[in-house]
Design a protein around this motif. Structure first.
Motif, PDB file in Angstrom:
ATOM      1  N   LYS A   8       0.834  -1.201   0.000  1.00  0.00           N
ATOM      2  CA  LYS A   8       0.000   0.000   0.000  1.00  0.00           C
ATOM      3  C   LYS A   8       0.871   1.253   0.000  1.00  0.00           C
ATOM      4  CE  LYS A   8      -3.766   2.201   2.564  1.00  0.00           C
ATOM      5  NZ  LYS A   8      -4.686   2.070   3.728  1.00  0.00           N
ATOM      6  N   GLY A   9       0.610   2.149  -0.961  1.00  0.00           N
ATOM      7  CA  GLY A   9       1.343   3.400  -1.056  1.00  0.00           C
ATOM      8  C   GLY A   9       2.630   3.320  -1.842  1.00  0.00           C
ATOM      9  N   GLN A  10       3.068   2.112  -2.209  1.00  0.00           N
ATOM     10  CA  GLN A  10       4.302   1.973  -2.980  1.00  0.00           C
ATOM     11  C   GLN A  10       4.020   2.173  -4.475  1.00  0.00           C
ATOM     12  OE1 GLN A  10       5.947  -1.883  -1.990  1.00  0.00           O
ATOM     13  NE2 GLN A  10       6.126  -1.397   0.185  1.00  0.00           N
ATOM     14  N   TYR A  11       4.832   2.956  -5.124  1.00  0.00           N
ATOM     15  CA  TYR A  11       4.710   3.222  -6.559  1.00  0.00           C
ATOM     16  C   TYR A  11       3.268   3.536  -6.959  1.00  0.00           C
ATOM     17  CZ  TYR A  11       9.382   1.388  -6.306  1.00  0.00           C
ATOM     18  OH  TYR A  11      10.693   1.201  -5.945  1.00  0.00           O
ATOM     19  N   PRO A  12       2.718   4.614  -6.423  1.00  0.00           N
ATOM     20  CA  PRO A  12       1.312   4.957  -6.707  1.00  0.00           C
ATOM     21  C   PRO A  12       1.043   5.248  -8.176  1.00  0.00           C
ATOM     22  CG  PRO A  12       2.427   6.768  -5.583  1.00  0.00           C
ATOM     23  CD  PRO A  12       3.355   5.591  -5.516  1.00  0.00           C
ATOM     24  N   GLN A  13       2.094   5.486  -8.979  1.00  0.00           N
ATOM     25  CA  GLN A  13       1.872   5.699 -10.411  1.00  0.00           C
ATOM     26  C   GLN A  13       1.336   4.451 -11.096  1.00  0.00           C
ATOM     27  OE1 GLN A  13       4.798   5.556  -8.821  1.00  0.00           O
ATOM     28  NE2 GLN A  13       6.538   5.130 -10.196  1.00  0.00           N
ATOM     29  N   TYR A  14       1.475   3.296 -10.439  1.00  0.00           N
ATOM     30  CA  TYR A  14       0.931   2.057 -10.985  1.00  0.00           C
ATOM     31  C   TYR A  14      -0.339   1.696 -10.223  1.00  0.00           C
ATOM     32  CZ  TYR A  14       5.613   1.985 -12.957  1.00  0.00           C
ATOM     33  OH  TYR A  14       6.779   2.329 -13.615  1.00  0.00           O
ATOM     34  N   ASP A  15      -1.426   2.285 -10.621  1.00  0.00           N
ATOM     35  CA  ASP A  15      -2.752   1.966 -10.066  1.00  0.00           C
ATOM     36  C   ASP A  15      -2.840   2.250  -8.570  1.00  0.00           C
ATOM     37  OD1 ASP A  15      -5.369   1.247 -10.150  1.00  0.00           O
ATOM     38  OD2 ASP A  15      -5.035  -0.896 -10.439  1.00  0.00           O
ATOM     39  N   ASN A  16      -2.239   3.349  -8.153  1.00  0.00           N
ATOM     40  CA  ASN A  16      -2.376   3.830  -6.777  1.00  0.00           C
ATOM     41  C   ASN A  16      -1.734   2.912  -5.750  1.00  0.00           C
ATOM     42  OD1 ASN A  16      -3.259   5.944  -5.094  1.00  0.00           O
ATOM     43  ND2 ASN A  16      -5.012   4.739  -4.406  1.00  0.00           N
ATOM     44  N   GLY A  17      -0.749   2.123  -6.174  1.00  0.00           N
ATOM     45  CA  GLY A  17      -0.036   1.301  -5.205  1.00  0.00           C
ATOM     46  C   GLY A  17      -0.702  -0.035  -4.934  1.00  0.00           C
ATOM     47  N   GLY A  18      -0.173  -0.749  -3.934  1.00  0.00           N
ATOM     48  CA  GLY A  18      -0.508  -2.154  -3.736  1.00  0.00           C
ATOM     49  C   GLY A  18      -1.952  -2.480  -3.461  1.00  0.00           C
TER      50      GLY A  18
ATOM     51  N   GLU B 193      18.836  -8.138 -11.482  1.00  0.00           N
ATOM     52  CA  GLU B 193      18.911  -6.984 -12.386  1.00  0.00           C
ATOM     53  C   GLU B 193      17.518  -6.451 -12.702  1.00  0.00           C
ATOM     54  OE1 GLU B 193      22.501  -9.237 -12.375  1.00  0.00           O
ATOM     55  OE2 GLU B 193      20.461  -9.912 -12.903  1.00  0.00           O
ATOM     56  N   ASP B 194      16.550  -7.353 -12.863  1.00  0.00           N
ATOM     57  CA  ASP B 194      15.171  -6.933 -13.116  1.00  0.00           C
ATOM     58  C   ASP B 194      14.638  -6.079 -11.968  1.00  0.00           C
ATOM     59  OD1 ASP B 194      15.017  -8.377 -15.511  1.00  0.00           O
ATOM     60  OD2 ASP B 194      14.216 -10.163 -14.528  1.00  0.00           O
ATOM     61  N   LEU B 195      15.055  -6.425 -10.745  1.00  0.00           N
ATOM     62  CA  LEU B 195      14.495  -5.788  -9.549  1.00  0.00           C
ATOM     63  C   LEU B 195      15.331  -4.619  -9.047  1.00  0.00           C
ATOM     64  CD1 LEU B 195      13.476  -9.008  -7.579  1.00  0.00           C
ATOM     65  CD2 LEU B 195      12.054  -7.620  -9.100  1.00  0.00           C
ATOM     66  N   ALA B 196      16.380  -4.251  -9.773  1.00  0.00           N
ATOM     67  CA  ALA B 196      17.295  -3.207  -9.292  1.00  0.00           C
ATOM     68  C   ALA B 196      16.606  -1.862  -9.115  1.00  0.00           C
ATOM     69  CB  ALA B 196      18.481  -3.082 -10.241  1.00  0.00           C
ATOM     70  N   TRP B 197      15.506  -1.633  -9.822  1.00  0.00           N
ATOM     71  CA  TRP B 197      14.796  -0.346  -9.761  1.00  0.00           C
ATOM     72  C   TRP B 197      13.932  -0.215  -8.507  1.00  0.00           C
ATOM     73  CZ3 TRP B 197       9.445   0.029  -9.650  1.00  0.00           C
ATOM     74  CH2 TRP B 197       8.742  -1.146  -9.931  1.00  0.00           C
ATOM     75  N   VAL B 198      13.649  -1.330  -7.828  1.00  0.00           N
ATOM     76  CA  VAL B 198      12.741  -1.313  -6.687  1.00  0.00           C
ATOM     77  C   VAL B 198      13.489  -0.849  -5.431  1.00  0.00           C
ATOM     78  CG1 VAL B 198      11.136  -2.658  -5.283  1.00  0.00           C
ATOM     79  CG2 VAL B 198      11.441  -3.222  -7.705  1.00  0.00           C
ATOM     80  N   ASN B 199      12.840  -0.048  -4.626  1.00  0.00           N
ATOM     81  CA  ASN B 199      13.399   0.403  -3.359  1.00  0.00           C
ATOM     82  C   ASN B 199      13.817  -0.816  -2.527  1.00  0.00           C
ATOM     83  OD1 ASN B 199      13.716   1.286  -0.644  1.00  0.00           O
ATOM     84  ND2 ASN B 199      12.352   3.025  -0.998  1.00  0.00           N
ATOM     85  N   PRO B 200      15.081  -0.916  -2.125  1.00  0.00           N
ATOM     86  CA  PRO B 200      15.534  -2.109  -1.397  1.00  0.00           C
ATOM     87  C   PRO B 200      14.882  -2.278  -0.031  1.00  0.00           C
ATOM     88  CG  PRO B 200      17.235  -0.413  -1.406  1.00  0.00           C
ATOM     89  CD  PRO B 200      16.167   0.039  -2.359  1.00  0.00           C
ATOM     90  N   ASP B 201      14.197  -1.252   0.455  1.00  0.00           N
ATOM     91  CA  ASP B 201      13.502  -1.367   1.733  1.00  0.00           C
ATOM     92  C   ASP B 201      12.164  -2.081   1.609  1.00  0.00           C
ATOM     93  OD1 ASP B 201      15.564   0.028   3.007  1.00  0.00           O
ATOM     94  OD2 ASP B 201      14.585   1.971   2.698  1.00  0.00           O
ATOM     95  N   TYR B 202      11.692  -2.304   0.393  1.00  0.00           N
ATOM     96  CA  TYR B 202      10.384  -2.918   0.188  1.00  0.00           C
ATOM     97  C   TYR B 202      10.498  -4.437   0.207  1.00  0.00           C
ATOM     98  CZ  TYR B 202       8.690   1.673  -1.400  1.00  0.00           C
ATOM     99  OH  TYR B 202       8.343   2.998  -1.488  1.00  0.00           O
ATOM    100  N   ALA B 203       9.598  -5.074   0.942  1.00  0.00           N
ATOM    101  CA  ALA B 203       9.514  -6.536   0.922  1.00  0.00           C
ATOM    102  C   ALA B 203       8.879  -6.992  -0.388  1.00  0.00           C
ATOM    103  CB  ALA B 203       8.679  -7.019   2.105  1.00  0.00           C
TER     104      ALA B 203
END
Length: 462
Positions: free
Chosen positions: A259-269, A292-302
């Motif tokens: 919830k709240g992560q990457y809200p540009q993609y359908d308002n998040g989780g 490498e695919d996941l390198a763009w994701v915030n490392p703090d996110y599970a």
């Protein structure tokens, strides 16, 4: 929690946007185990005629050679497909989501006309394709009506697996209609089924695009569509338990922790039920995004792979991650996975798939009071069926759970079957809305076991 509710016409009734709902409460459960299915007495309940659903696909070398090539050629080997061999020329495309205009080399392949087993009120296309950077595809459908008239070429989707600057934004196309039928996100539908008008046949066309002079090409391995004509009904016949007592090993992922992560993609989780379900099943087959695919994701996110799935199923026109064929196309980007969108007739069909080791992603909508143990209501939600208890109840991984541990649920068989298979329902204001009519995603390996191949074939999928 708001699950992604596809904004599409289902049996000519508009599906409302997903309603807000409280996060469900669930007790922690032990990790699932895979057990052998125990057959009970065969179901004596009436079953829907298979003729009401017609899934057809082009996948073999003979299939690809049978179509009309214009600048494309067939590839052979373990997974035949089509690719660009000699472009027809270039075409300009203005991306409505970036406003960028660019020229693209293109080639086309048109499938032979497919006559539906029963005339249809709805058609949903799906495809499996590899789209390297700087390439994309357009899938179109043109049909013939029962009175002899023809539809225009409708765009069923513009697809690419990426979203970089060297490609387009994947998108459905709004405002496609001819006064008799229309496209709602990913679904062709007859506008007035009560008139008796039906679609009796269709052709699919795929256009392959690439950056001029690049030499790269998309490859399409599967192109198909599911046509159906389901009756309007609020209740469906109940199936009796048959192949029960088996549970598949499937990872548990909650959409709610995003919830709240990457809200540009359908308002998040909160709205990521479809990609979260897809990712669970993809990983059950041993496939995962690379570091490498996941390198763009915030490392703090599970569970960063869920963020990855949301980004790569996102439909920039629909503004959500719930586009059915886009989820199937995403699953097929993983090595040697096949994926389709279709409909099943009952939980008996789902039992057969589970018994063969194939989980089922289902689409349903319901009030909080209609599914005991869910703790929420929704206008549209995807979850995964991963098994059946000894008494035939449904074991589901429901991504609407508050955390990963609570994802595994057991839902009462009769309740689950009805909310999944019905085509009409009442919302919390007493208004008539649509149901999915048994829509599901199926993902399986390119080289299935003999049992898996047989069950898929018996359900009309090859």
């Amino acid at each position: 929690m708001t699950s992604s509710a596809p904004r599409r016409t289902v049996l000519a009734a508009a599906l409302a946007a997903a309603a807000g709902a409280a996060a469900p409460k669930a007790q922690a459960v032990d990790a699932p185990r895979e057990t052998a299915a125990r057959p009970l007495a065969p179901s004596s309940a009436p079953r829907r005629s298979k003729s009401l659903v017609d899934y057809h696909a082009w996948t073999t070398a003979a299939d690809w050679h049978a179509g009309k090539h214009r600048g494309t050629g067939a590839t052979h080997g373990a997974r035949p497909g089509i690719r660009i061999t000699r472009p027809l020329g270039t075409v300009e495309y203005t991306d409505p989501h970036t406003q960028k205009t660019a020229a693209w080399e293109y080639a086309t392949w048109t499938a032979p006309v497919h006559t539906l087993g029963a005339p249809a009120t709805e058609v949903v296309a799906s495809w499996n394709a590899h789209t390297p950077a700087g390439t994309w595809i357009t899938v179109e459908l043109r049909g013939t009506y029962s009175d002899g008239g023809r539809t225009p070429w409708y765009v069923m989707g513009r697809w690419t697996s990426g979203d970089g600057e060297d490609s387009i934004r994947r998108t459905s196309v709004d405002d496609q209609k001819d006064g008799r039928s229309s496209i709602s996100t990913d679904t062709f539908a007859i506008d007035d089924p009560a008139s008796g008008l039906r679609l009796v046949s269709y052709a699919l066309r795929v256009t392959l695009h690439r950056t001029p002079g690049s030499g790269r090409t998309p490859t399409v391995w599967r192109l198909g569509a599911m046509g159906s004509d389901l009756p309007d009904r609020f209740e469906v016949p109940a199936s009796a338990p048959g192949l029960v007592g088996r549970e598949l090993r499937v990872p548990r992922y909650s959409q709610e922790i995003h919830k709240g992560q990457y809200p540009q993609y359908d308002n998040g989780g909160e709205a990521w039920c479809s990609p979260t379900s897809s990712q669970m099943i993809i990983e059950s087959w041993g496939r995962r995004p690379t570091p490498e695919d996941l390198a763009w994701v915030n490392p703090d996110y599970a569970d960063p792979q869920v963020c990855h799935a949301a980004r790569h199923t996102f439909d920039y026109q629909y503004d959500g991650c719930g586009n059915w064929p886009f989820n199937a196309a995403y699953a097929a980007t993983y090595k040697d996975l096949e994926a389709v969108v279709t409909r099943l007739s009952s939980l008996t069909d789902a039992e057969r798939l589970i018994h063969a080791g194939i989980p089922v992603i289902t689409s349903q909508s319901f009030l909080k009071t209609e599914l005991d143990g869910a703790g929420y209501g929704t206008a549209g939600h995807l979850m995964t069926v991963i098994g059946f208890t000894e008494n035939g109840d449904v074991i589901a991984h429901d991504p609407a759970a508050p955390d990963d541990r609570a994802v595994r649920r057991v839902y009462r068989r009769r309740q689950f079957e009805n909310i999944w298979l019905r085509t009409k329902r009442y919302d919390d204001k007493g208004k008539v809305k649509s149901g999915s009519g048994g829509v599901c995603y199926l993902y399986w390996p390119t080289r299935p076991t003999p049992r898996q191949r047989r069950v898929l074939r018996e359900l009309g999928i090859r």
